[in-house]
Design a protein around this motif. Structure first.
Motif, PDB file in Angstrom:
ATOM      1  N   ILE A 153     -15.380   4.599 -12.516  1.00  0.00           N
ATOM      2  CA  ILE A 153     -15.748   3.349 -11.849  1.00  0.00           C
ATOM      3  C   ILE A 153     -15.335   3.363 -10.380  1.00  0.00           C
ATOM      4  N   HIS A 154     -14.288   4.106 -10.037  1.00  0.00           N
ATOM      5  CA  HIS A 154     -13.872   4.193  -8.636  1.00  0.00           C
ATOM      6  C   HIS A 154     -14.875   4.986  -7.811  1.00  0.00           C
ATOM      7  N   GLY A 155     -15.570   5.922  -8.453  1.00  0.00           N
ATOM      8  CA  GLY A 155     -16.522   6.748  -7.728  1.00  0.00           C
ATOM      9  C   GLY A 155     -17.962   6.291  -7.841  1.00  0.00           C
ATOM     10  N   PHE A 156     -18.220   5.261  -8.652  1.00  0.00           N
ATOM     11  CA  PHE A 156     -19.601   4.789  -8.804  1.00  0.00           C
ATOM     12  C   PHE A 156     -20.253   4.421  -7.468  1.00  0.00           C
ATOM     13  N   PRO A 157     -19.603   3.592  -6.627  1.00  0.00           N
ATOM     14  CA  PRO A 157     -20.286   3.190  -5.387  1.00  0.00           C
ATOM     15  C   PRO A 157     -20.683   4.365  -4.507  1.00  0.00           C
ATOM     16  N   GLN A 158     -19.779   5.337  -4.325  1.00  0.00           N
ATOM     17  CA  GLN A 158     -20.085   6.467  -3.463  1.00  0.00           C
ATOM     18  C   GLN A 158     -21.135   7.373  -4.081  1.00  0.00           C
ATOM     19  N   THR A 159     -21.050   7.610  -5.396  1.00  0.00           N
ATOM     20  CA  THR A 159     -22.031   8.468  -6.062  1.00  0.00           C
ATOM     21  C   THR A 159     -23.428   7.871  -5.984  1.00  0.00           C
ATOM     22  N   ILE A 160     -23.550   6.581  -6.262  1.00  0.00           N
ATOM     23  CA  ILE A 160     -24.854   5.915  -6.203  1.00  0.00           C
ATOM     24  C   ILE A 160     -25.383   5.917  -4.775  1.00  0.00           C
ATOM     25  N   ARG A 161     -24.500   5.712  -3.813  1.00  0.00           N
ATOM     26  CA  ARG A 161     -24.926   5.741  -2.411  1.00  0.00           C
ATOM     27  C   ARG A 161     -25.413   7.134  -2.020  1.00  0.00           C
ATOM     28  N   ASP A 162     -24.727   8.176  -2.487  1.00  0.00           N
ATOM     29  CA  ASP A 162     -25.135   9.545  -2.155  1.00  0.00           C
ATOM     30  C   ASP A 162     -26.495   9.873  -2.773  1.00  0.00           C
ATOM     31  N   ILE A 163     -26.717   9.442  -3.999  1.00  0.00           N
ATOM     32  CA  ILE A 163     -28.015   9.702  -4.638  1.00  0.00           C
ATOM     33  C   ILE A 163     -29.125   8.991  -3.878  1.00  0.00           C
ATOM     34  N   ASN A 164     -28.908   7.736  -3.545  1.00  0.00           N
ATOM     35  CA  ASN A 164     -29.934   6.990  -2.811  1.00  0.00           C
ATOM     36  C   ASN A 164     -30.175   7.586  -1.426  1.00  0.00           C
ATOM     37  N   ASP A 165     -29.109   7.976  -0.734  1.00  0.00           N
ATOM     38  CA  ASP A 165     -29.271   8.575   0.587  1.00  0.00           C
ATOM     39  C   ASP A 165     -30.069   9.879   0.500  1.00  0.00           C
ATOM     40  N   HIS A 166     -29.836  10.651  -0.554  1.00  0.00           N
ATOM     41  CA  HIS A 166     -30.588  11.899  -0.714  1.00  0.00           C
ATOM     42  C   HIS A 166     -32.068  11.615  -0.966  1.00  0.00           C
ATOM     43  N   LEU A 167     -32.363  10.672  -1.848  1.00  0.00           N
ATOM     44  CA  LEU A 167     -33.759  10.342  -2.127  1.00  0.00           C
ATOM     45  C   LEU A 167     -34.472   9.843  -0.873  1.00  0.00           C
ATOM     46  N   VAL A 170     -35.064  12.810   1.597  1.00  0.00           N
ATOM     47  CA  VAL A 170     -36.190  13.665   1.196  1.00  0.00           C
ATOM     48  C   VAL A 170     -37.508  13.007   1.564  1.00  0.00           C
ATOM     49  N   TYR A 171     -37.604  11.718   1.332  1.00  0.00           N
ATOM     50  CA  TYR A 171     -38.841  11.004   1.656  1.00  0.00           C
ATOM     51  C   TYR A 171     -39.071  10.965   3.167  1.00  0.00           C
ATOM     52  N   LEU A 185     -46.881   9.585  10.149  1.00  0.00           N
ATOM     53  CA  LEU A 185     -47.735  10.472   9.382  1.00  0.00           C
ATOM     54  C   LEU A 185     -46.875  11.305   8.431  1.00  0.00           C
ATOM     55  N   ARG A 186     -47.385  11.538   7.239  1.00  0.00           N
ATOM     56  CA  ARG A 186     -46.662  12.331   6.249  1.00  0.00           C
ATOM     57  C   ARG A 186     -47.204  13.756   6.255  1.00  0.00           C
ATOM     58  N   LYS A 187     -46.282  14.692   6.050  1.00  0.00           N
ATOM     59  CA  LYS A 187     -46.686  16.088   5.966  1.00  0.00           C
ATOM     60  C   LYS A 187     -47.459  16.365   4.680  1.00  0.00           C
ATOM     61  N   SER A 188     -47.182  15.619   3.638  1.00  0.00           N
ATOM     62  CA  SER A 188     -47.886  15.783   2.366  1.00  0.00           C
ATOM     63  C   SER A 188     -48.225  14.412   1.821  1.00  0.00           C
ATOM     64  N   ASP A 189     -49.367  14.294   1.205  1.00  0.00           N
ATOM     65  CA  ASP A 189     -49.808  13.027   0.651  1.00  0.00           C
ATOM     66  C   ASP A 189     -50.408  13.291  -0.740  1.00  0.00           C
ATOM     67  N   PRO A 190     -49.808  12.824  -1.820  1.00  0.00           N
ATOM     68  CA  PRO A 190     -48.648  11.929  -1.826  1.00  0.00           C
ATOM     69  C   PRO A 190     -47.363  12.662  -1.448  1.00  0.00           C
ATOM     70  N   PRO A 191     -46.371  11.923  -0.998  1.00  0.00           N
ATOM     71  CA  PRO A 191     -45.134  12.580  -0.557  1.00  0.00           C
ATOM     72  C   PRO A 191     -44.377  13.200  -1.728  1.00  0.00           C
ATOM     73  N   VAL A 192     -43.678  14.289  -1.437  1.00  0.00           N
ATOM     74  CA  VAL A 192     -42.842  14.928  -2.450  1.00  0.00           C
ATOM     75  C   VAL A 192     -41.632  14.037  -2.704  1.00  0.00           C
ATOM     76  N   ARG A 193     -41.290  13.855  -3.970  1.00  0.00           N
ATOM     77  CA  ARG A 193     -40.208  12.961  -4.338  1.00  0.00           C
ATOM     78  C   ARG A 193     -38.950  13.754  -4.624  1.00  0.00           C
ATOM     79  N   GLY A 194     -37.819  13.294  -4.109  1.00  0.00           N
ATOM     80  CA  GLY A 194     -36.559  13.919  -4.446  1.00  0.00           C
ATOM     81  C   GLY A 194     -36.199  13.647  -5.903  1.00  0.00           C
ATOM     82  N   LYS A 195     -35.557  14.620  -6.546  1.00  0.00           N
ATOM     83  CA  LYS A 195     -35.168  14.482  -7.943  1.00  0.00           C
ATOM     84  C   LYS A 195     -33.733  14.965  -8.111  1.00  0.00           C
ATOM     85  N   VAL A 196     -32.972  14.226  -8.925  1.00  0.00           N
ATOM     86  CA  VAL A 196     -31.536  14.462  -9.063  1.00  0.00           C
ATOM     87  C   VAL A 196     -31.217  14.786 -10.513  1.00  0.00           C
TER      88      VAL A 196
END
Length: 322
Positions: A153-167, A170-171, A185-196
């Motif tokens: 629970i102490h690491g939840f906020p940072q872990t969730i923030r890191d996952i969201n920042d990565h996604l 990538v976008y 303009l996007r380099k690819s359409d549809p855009p490539v999605r980050g996956k964790v």
């Protein structure tokens, strides 16, 4: 204890146990011909902290999904699947550490980030499989070192923030310069999605708890709905009482943060309410109580009204004498 004294009610010397927190898993959902049972979860942003994610960020991460669908795999679950990884969301997977060695799986699913939850005693050691995945596939790797589920629970906020920042990175990394109309303009359409991919030793304890906490935080769901959503897709996920109470506390924290953030966010056309000072202790007491000399002793008296007198132990010699 005196031999002539007996307890008047069932008595135990162990500490009292808190009540269990059940969460039903719908194992016997009716299935239509040619279809599989599903658990549908509707995202709600009522409990999402607007200070952590903007509406634009949430739209990018969730891709404006109106519903989250969890297929019920319990009927087709095989024991060997515990060694594999399961997709929980379109961009979030759960599996054991052994999955990191399967580079074909990582390429096929397009994994861009691996979150490794492990024992804090291994904090100074690097995992060879993680290093190879990062060097060969260019996957971002991150460790979460905890002593046990309670430390999560102490690491939840940072872990969730890191996952969201990565996604989000990538976008946004796929955006090019502005066009003549000031549009990206996007380099690819549809855009490539980050996956964790979130892993732990067995893939059944720490990793499912992290993913459940993520669903609660980003999609605004309660603890039971998040556990049901995860458990139906990774049937071997284990949520013991300590983990459920930890996630229950996380739910309370999320709702408190969201309420405070919304209260501090001004709404156009609506006056900001003035903060009322807290009542002092002397304001809580009844003046009649002060006059009678009862004072603080009567502040909690309503909780004891209507209760029968209870004597925890009884002296059986008096009963025999009578």
């Amino acid at each position: 204890m005196n031999k002539t004294t007996v307890p008047s009610a069932p008595y135990t010397r162990r500490p009292p146990s808190p009540p269990q927190l059940p969460y039903p898993i719908f194992l016997n959902q009716p299935r239509r011909a040619g279809s599989r049972a599903e658990f549908v979860l509707t995202p709600s942003y009522d409990n999402v902290d607007p200070g952590q994610l903007t509406a634009e960020d949430l739209a990018i991460i969730t891709q404006n999904q109106p519903q989250l669908v969890a297929p019920n795999v319990s009927g087709d679950w095989r024991y060997e699947q515990r060694r594999e990884a399961q997709r929980i969301l379109e961009f979030l997977y759960i599996g054991p550490h052994a999955v990191i060695r399967d580079h074909d799986f990582l390429r096929r699913e397009g994994i861009t980030m691996i979150v490794v939850a492990r024992d804090s005693r291994l904090a100074n050691r690097s995992m060879a499989s993680v290093d190879r995945a990062g060097g060969t596939l260019g996957v971002r790797c991150q460790y979460i070192d905890v002593e046990g589920p309670r430390d999560l629970i102490h690491g939840f906020p940072q872990t969730i923030r890191d996952i969201n920042d990565h996604l989000l990175s990538v976008y946004r990394g796929q955006m090019q310069e502005m066009d003549k109309n000031d549009r990206l303009l996007r380099k690819s359409d549809p855009p490539v999605r980050g996956k964790v991919l979130v892993t732990c030793e067995s893939g059944n304890e720490l990793a499912p708890a992290i993913v459940a906490a993520y669903i609660m935080s980003v999609f605004g769901k309660d603890m039971q709905s998040a556990l049901q959503f995860v458990g139906l897709q990774r049937f071997c996920a284990c949520f013991d009482e300590n983990t459920k109470r930890l996630l229950q506390s996380w739910q309370d924290i999320l709702r408190a943060r969201a309420s405070v953030a919304r209260a501090r966010t001004p709404v156009p056309g609506r006056p900001v309410p003035e903060a009322k000072p807290k009542r002092r202790l002397d304001q809580l007491r009844d003046h009649n109580d002060d006059e009678m000399g009862l004072g603080e002793c009567t502040m909690d008296r309503e909780r004891f009204l209507g209760r029968d007198a209870f004597v925890p132990f009884v002296d059986i010699t008096n009963d025999n004498a009578s």
